[in-house]
Design a protein around this motif. Structure first.
Motif, PDB file in Angstrom:
ATOM      1  N   TYR A 118       0.855  -1.188   0.000  1.00  0.00           N
ATOM      2  CA  TYR A 118       0.000   0.000   0.000  1.00  0.00           C
ATOM      3  C   TYR A 118       0.890   1.236   0.000  1.00  0.00           C
ATOM      4  O   TYR A 118       1.749   1.392   0.860  1.00  0.00           O
ATOM      5  N   ASP A 149       0.869   5.280   0.213  1.00  0.00           N
ATOM      6  CA  ASP A 149       0.024   6.411   0.597  1.00  0.00           C
ATOM      7  C   ASP A 149       0.498   7.687  -0.103  1.00  0.00           C
ATOM      8  O   ASP A 149       1.710   7.891  -0.271  1.00  0.00           O
ATOM      9  N   PRO A 197      -7.804   0.081   1.829  1.00  0.00           N
ATOM     10  CA  PRO A 197      -7.806   1.046   2.934  1.00  0.00           C
ATOM     11  C   PRO A 197      -9.169   1.690   3.119  1.00  0.00           C
ATOM     12  O   PRO A 197      -9.804   2.102   2.149  1.00  0.00           O
ATOM     13  N   GLU A 198      -9.614   1.758   4.361  1.00  0.00           N
ATOM     14  CA  GLU A 198     -10.895   2.363   4.705  1.00  0.00           C
ATOM     15  C   GLU A 198     -10.651   3.502   5.672  1.00  0.00           C
ATOM     16  O   GLU A 198      -9.741   3.439   6.494  1.00  0.00           O
ATOM     17  N   HIS A 199     -11.476   4.528   5.580  1.00  0.00           N
ATOM     18  CA  HIS A 199     -11.342   5.702   6.453  1.00  0.00           C
ATOM     19  C   HIS A 199     -12.603   5.833   7.276  1.00  0.00           C
ATOM     20  O   HIS A 199     -13.708   5.641   6.779  1.00  0.00           O
ATOM     21  N   TRP A 253      -5.863   5.358   8.163  1.00  0.00           N
ATOM     22  CA  TRP A 253      -6.450   4.319   7.325  1.00  0.00           C
ATOM     23  C   TRP A 253      -6.541   3.011   8.094  1.00  0.00           C
ATOM     24  O   TRP A 253      -5.694   2.687   8.919  1.00  0.00           O
ATOM     25  N   GLN A 272      -4.493  -0.185  11.904  1.00  0.00           N
ATOM     26  CA  GLN A 272      -4.728   1.237  11.708  1.00  0.00           C
ATOM     27  C   GLN A 272      -3.381   1.919  11.508  1.00  0.00           C
ATOM     28  O   GLN A 272      -2.438   1.693  12.267  1.00  0.00           O
ATOM     29  N   ASP A 276      -1.561   5.753  10.869  1.00  0.00           N
ATOM     30  CA  ASP A 276      -1.790   7.201  10.877  1.00  0.00           C
ATOM     31  C   ASP A 276      -0.453   7.929  10.804  1.00  0.00           C
ATOM     32  O   ASP A 276       0.593   7.378  11.164  1.00  0.00           O
TER      33      ASP A 276
END
Length: 568
Positions: free
Chosen positions: A422, A424, A439-441, A448, A460, A462
């Protein structure tokens, strides 16, 4: 006699032979805030320089200086994570300078102006932290008297810190306010104070209610073009009903009752805010809770090496390490909440139970097959780092499909088998198990989230643009305010990362773990929040998984940590 206004300070001044002023970071009606460096302890601090307006008499100037010293005493006696820490007060040029904790953060006022109205759940979380700080102040006999968005700092992970006790009053202190002069911001002041009556804890709660109104609506309901018009509105007008407050409406309306005797108290407001923050999100509501019995594996798995002994769970005392570092600590992500267990399973969902059993059998078969195949395939990366601590080394309640359970061949880029990368937009990347979610927010921020297929295990991630002074101290400061977020919270440890990825630091300045367990919907949940600094940015990787089988889950997911990189 009228005294001359002191000359404003320029940068690089050495204050009290110890604090070197570096750069100006803020300016308000009562002075300037500087970022400075404590050359004795080798740490960055904030220094508030009091600059009084021109034309004050010597007596008036003396009163204002006394008020500044009182501000420092007031804040220093609180010792709460939601209140800016005061380290020192020095006198130079005949006036006081307040040395405080340096927090790299925007004010809540800036957040509202830059991002617009906040979602109710995020506003509830910030409001709850403010309420906790005010409750601690009131218990100590201290009133703030100027609660408003510009006096709240919002750090990474939406950590809210109350600052500027410049007009606070403490029990036993004589008032320093001139007769008839109302101190504070008219659009946020309580009606009883606007009428010149005695203020109490309920007055601060009114201001908190106006601040929460401003968070969800973008402005105070009493904001007017002139200060006197704002005071009149506070006294005689009812606020327009909020239109974006959702579940926050009862709290806002309860705190904005003009009669302080009828105003919602801190205990009731805290309970409602807790319920709002803990309420299930849209993401968690999509996951259906089912009951099932784990089927036995069709083939006996290969014997695994004996796990390390379970460590003793204890609260760590503060570390003796005080060495300074130019690096800054990990960010403080907003911790996700798990909803209450869903009661029962409907007949329509019975089919899902059978489907889950089939998936489990296939997953277990894949684990055995992948483990035996892995013996004949070359590894694409070095061995994963051993976790700092491991507990409850038993078979997981639900298998976690990771590198050892996937048939995906190693990628040519060096990504471990069974993982994908992943990347970002903010410049960092890390491996994620191939069959985990995209990825979910979540509402309210927090970075994420990546979920395992059964959504019982998730990660998670951040990032904060800047970081504070010590990752270890960061977690110790935040932990007390987060205990009540998780039902059945039990701290395991807050410790430096002695030997782990992505960053190791035995001092805890650049990397630290915060580990705990709590009650989830399906049983006990184990969590580990690893905060670290890379390329000057603060990061946090938080793993949540069933406590049963934690050791294996943690080991299987080590490629996530070992493969984390930051390019910016």
């Amino acid at each position: 006699m009228v005294a001359d206004m002191p000359q404003e300070t320029t940068g690089e001044r050495l204050l009290a032979r110890r604090y070197r002023l570096v750069t100006q970071v803020g300016r308000g009606g009562m002075g300037t805030v500087w970022q400075a460096h404590d050359e004795v302890l080798g740490r960055d601090v904030a220094v508030k320089e009091v600059i009084l307006p021109h034309g004050l008499t010597d007596e008036e100037r003396s009163v204002q200086y006394k008020r500044t010293f009182r501000e420092a005493r007031t804040a220093a006696r609180l010792g709460h994570p939601g209140v800016v820490t005061v380290y020192d007060v020095v006198e130079e040029d005949g006036r006081p300078w307040i040395v405080m904790e340096l927090i790299h953060a925007r004010s809540l006022d800036q957040v509202i102006k830059q991002e617009g109205a906040l979602p109710p759940k995020r506003a509830a979380d910030i409001g709850r932290q403010m309420l906790a700080a005010l409750h601690a102040a009131h218990d100590a006999g201290v009133l703030h008297r100027d609660v408003k968005p510009s006096n709240v700092l919002v750090a990474s992970g939406d950590r809210a810190v109350l600052t500027d006790f410049g007009i606070a009053t403490a029990a036993g202190d004589a008032t320093l306010t001139q007769t008839g002069l109302v101190m504070g911001s008219p659009a946020y002041i309580a009606p009883e104070r606007a009428r010149g009556r005695t203020a109490g804890p309920a007055s601060d709660l009114w201001s908190l209610g106006v601040t929460m109104y401003a968070m969800v609506e973008g402005r105070s309901p009493f904001e007017r073009n002139e200060p006197m018009a704002a005071l009149v509105a506070v006294i005689s007008e009812e606020p327009d009903p909020p239109t974006r407050s959702g579940p926050l409406t009862p709290v806002i309306e309860g705190l904005l009752r003009k009669n302080p005797d009828e105003r919602m108290d801190a205990i009731e407001a805290g309970r409602v805010l807790d319920d709002i923050v803990r309420a299930p999100t849209v993401d968690t509501q999509r996951t259906i809770a089912v009951e099932y019995t784990e089927a036995p594996p069709p083939v006996a798995p290969a014997p695994a090496p004996a796990p390390p002994a379970e460590p003793e769970r204890t609260h760590l005392t503060p570390s003796a390490e005080t060495a300074a570092s130019p690096e800054r600590p990990a960010n403080r992500p907003q911790l996700p909440q798990l909803p209450p267990a869903l009661a029962g399973v409907s007949a329509r969902r019975a089919l899902l139970v059978a489907a889950m059993v089939i998936v489990i059998i296939l997953a277990i078969t894949g684990i055995v097959w992948g483990a035996t195949r892995g013996k004949s395939e070359p590894k694409t990366s070095g061995p994963p780092s051993h976790p700092a601590t491991q507990t409850h080394a038993t078979t997981p309640t639900t298998p976690v499909r990771t590198a050892s359970s996937s048939s995906t061949p190693p990628a040519s880029t060096g990504v471990p088998a069974g993982f994908r990368t992943y990347k970002d937009p903010q410049g960092y990347s890390l491996p994620i198990p191939q069959d985990w979610s995209k990825p979910e927010h979540k509402d309210g921020g927090g970075g994420w989230f990546f979920y395992s297929p059964d959504r019982q295990t998730y990660i998670q991630v951040d990032r904060a643009e800047t970081a504070d002074t010590s990752a270890l101290q960061d977690w110790k400061d935040l932990e007390p305010a987060r205990r009540h977020v998780f039902k059945g919270y039990d701290l395991i440890a807050i410790r430096p990362v002695h030997n782990g990825k992505p960053v190791s630091d035995p001092t805890g300045v650049r990397s630290a773990d915060w580990e705990w367990t709590f009650d989830g919907r399906g049983g006990r949940i184990h969590a580990l929040n690893r905060g670290f600094v890379m390329r000057g940015h603060g990061y946090a990787i938080v793993l949540y998984a069933p406590d049963k089988g934690w050791s294996k889950t943690w080991t299987d997911l080590q490629p996530v940590y070992a493969g984390f990189t930051s390019e910016k």
